[in-house]
Design a protein around this motif. Sequence first.
Motif, short mmCIF file in Angstrom:
data_model
loop_
_atom_site.label_atom_id
_atom_site.label_comp_id
_atom_site.label_asym_id
_atom_site.label_seq_id
_atom_site.Cartn_x
_atom_site.Cartn_y
_atom_site.Cartn_z
N SER A 6 52.60 48.97 38.49
CA SER A 6 52.06 49.25 39.81
C SER A 6 52.98 48.73 40.90
O SER A 6 53.78 47.81 40.67
CB SER A 6 50.66 48.63 39.95
OG SER A 6 49.77 49.25 39.01
N ARG A 19 53.23 51.77 32.07
CA ARG A 19 53.13 52.04 33.51
C ARG A 19 53.09 50.71 34.24
O ARG A 19 52.67 49.69 33.68
CB ARG A 19 51.88 52.85 33.85
CG ARG A 19 51.97 54.30 33.38
CD ARG A 19 51.07 55.19 34.19
NE ARG A 19 51.10 56.56 33.71
CZ ARG A 19 50.88 57.62 34.46
NH1 ARG A 19 50.61 57.47 35.74
NH2 ARG A 19 50.91 58.84 33.95
N ALA A 68 42.76 55.09 33.75
CA ALA A 68 44.15 54.77 33.46
C ALA A 68 44.97 56.06 33.38
O ALA A 68 44.54 57.05 32.80
CB ALA A 68 44.24 54.02 32.13
N ASP A 69 46.14 56.04 34.01
CA ASP A 69 47.07 57.17 34.03
C ASP A 69 46.49 58.41 34.70
O ASP A 69 47.04 59.50 34.59
CB ASP A 69 47.52 57.55 32.61
CG ASP A 69 48.28 56.44 31.91
OD1 ASP A 69 48.31 55.31 32.44
OD2 ASP A 69 48.85 56.69 30.83
N ARG A 76 48.79 56.79 25.84
CA ARG A 76 49.28 56.15 27.06
C ARG A 76 50.56 55.37 26.78
O ARG A 76 50.70 54.73 25.74
CB ARG A 76 48.22 55.22 27.65
CG ARG A 76 46.88 55.91 27.91
CD ARG A 76 46.00 55.06 28.80
NE ARG A 76 44.67 55.65 28.93
CZ ARG A 76 43.61 55.24 28.25
NH1 ARG A 76 43.72 54.21 27.42
NH2 ARG A 76 42.45 55.82 28.42
N CYS A 100 49.05 46.68 33.44
CA CYS A 100 49.68 47.85 34.04
C CYS A 100 49.28 48.02 35.50
O CYS A 100 49.96 48.71 36.26
CB CYS A 100 49.34 49.11 33.25
SG CYS A 100 47.60 49.58 33.28
N ARG A 101 48.19 47.37 35.92
CA ARG A 101 47.77 47.44 37.31
C ARG A 101 48.32 46.27 38.14
O ARG A 101 48.09 46.20 39.34
CB ARG A 101 46.23 47.47 37.41
CG ARG A 101 45.62 48.73 36.81
CD ARG A 101 44.10 48.74 36.96
NE ARG A 101 43.69 48.81 38.36
CZ ARG A 101 43.47 49.95 39.03
NH1 ARG A 101 43.63 51.12 38.42
NH2 ARG A 101 43.09 49.93 40.29
N GLN A 131 51.01 53.19 37.82
CA GLN A 131 49.57 53.15 37.58
C GLN A 131 48.80 53.23 38.89
O GLN A 131 47.87 54.02 39.03
CB GLN A 131 49.19 51.89 36.82
CG GLN A 131 47.77 51.88 36.27
CD GLN A 131 47.56 52.97 35.24
OE1 GLN A 131 47.01 54.03 35.53
NE2 GLN A 131 48.01 52.73 34.01
N CYS A 132 49.15 52.40 39.84
CA CYS A 132 48.49 52.46 41.15
C CYS A 132 49.44 51.91 42.22
O CYS A 132 50.41 51.22 41.91
CB CYS A 132 47.17 51.70 41.15
SG CYS A 132 47.26 49.94 40.77
#
Length: 338
Positions: A176, A174, A325-326, A171, A204-205, A299-300
């Motif tokens: 969001s 990333r 994730a991802d 990974r 990452c979120r 990510q989202c």
Amino acid sequence: MQLNQRINAFVELGKFLGKIEFENEFESILRKAEAENGWFTQENIKFALKNWGDALSKENLQRWISKYKIEDIEPKTVAIIMAGNIPLVGFHDFLSVLISGNKVLAKLSSNDKTLLPFLSEYLISVEPEFKNYIEFTDGKLENFDAIIATGSNNTARYFEYYFGKYPNIIRKNRNSAAILTGNETEEELKNLADDIFTYFGLGCRNVSKLYIPENYDFEAFFKGMFSWKEIIHNHKYINNYDYNKAVYLMDSFPLLDNEFMLLKEDTAFSSPISVVFYEKYNSFEDLSKELEEQSENIQCVVSKAGINNEIPFGKAQNPELWDYADGIDTVEFLLKLP
């Protein structure tokens, strides 16, 4: 070890996590984790523990694994290189490997090396057979069959070089994003503040990028953010806020500033701590195309605009067990190991 044994052990761990903040024994663990990583405040650690306590219910675990055919197999050893940006960020990989019947060989981040071993000890106390399934190492990773590694775009290149010959999930960075229409309620914007500021925005979120319509009025947005105004009293956060503000002002970048966060118009996704980037859109059709083109960086997406795979405001840091994730199904990967 049977699947039902593994499920029951994690259910008991979930119950433990639900009450752990009241356990005197755990206070020293909290203090040690916070001392190792200044971003791991006790509030953030307890937030992570509560989320996992809620997630590890019998209903959730059974719903999650019901889509898979998990058989008794000769366990493979799966190495996990864990990130350390937020507390227990590697727990889902740890859970996935064990619930699938495989063994964990974990290399912990130096920024998060206390919490997971402690929880592993509790898991083993509930189900002693896990003792032969969990190993932590500080040294070179050896004698494993597959690897899951999480890091930056830079470290991912090294991971691919060293571990490319193994079955792997590697990974990269990333971030969001959130899509605003101007019709959000006060409660939704308060929930968006949670998506932005929880864990100081280090996950990452966490939402680090806003998409807004032309002529968007930020007044309601900043009102929603106000519930997190106390974040500026964290010394690490305010140092980042002051530094980023000074750098942007010296370069004459226009900023929006509410005295504890900065908004900067920028096409990038990864914003510095205390900063959220924003970008204007003209149509949902064009925006949907852009999000599709940028899918490997995202990510989202938090929104109520009707965009594919969007999640509600306030849910960014509360993923379900089946939110991978991802978008890579970790359990499916593990069950297909040769």
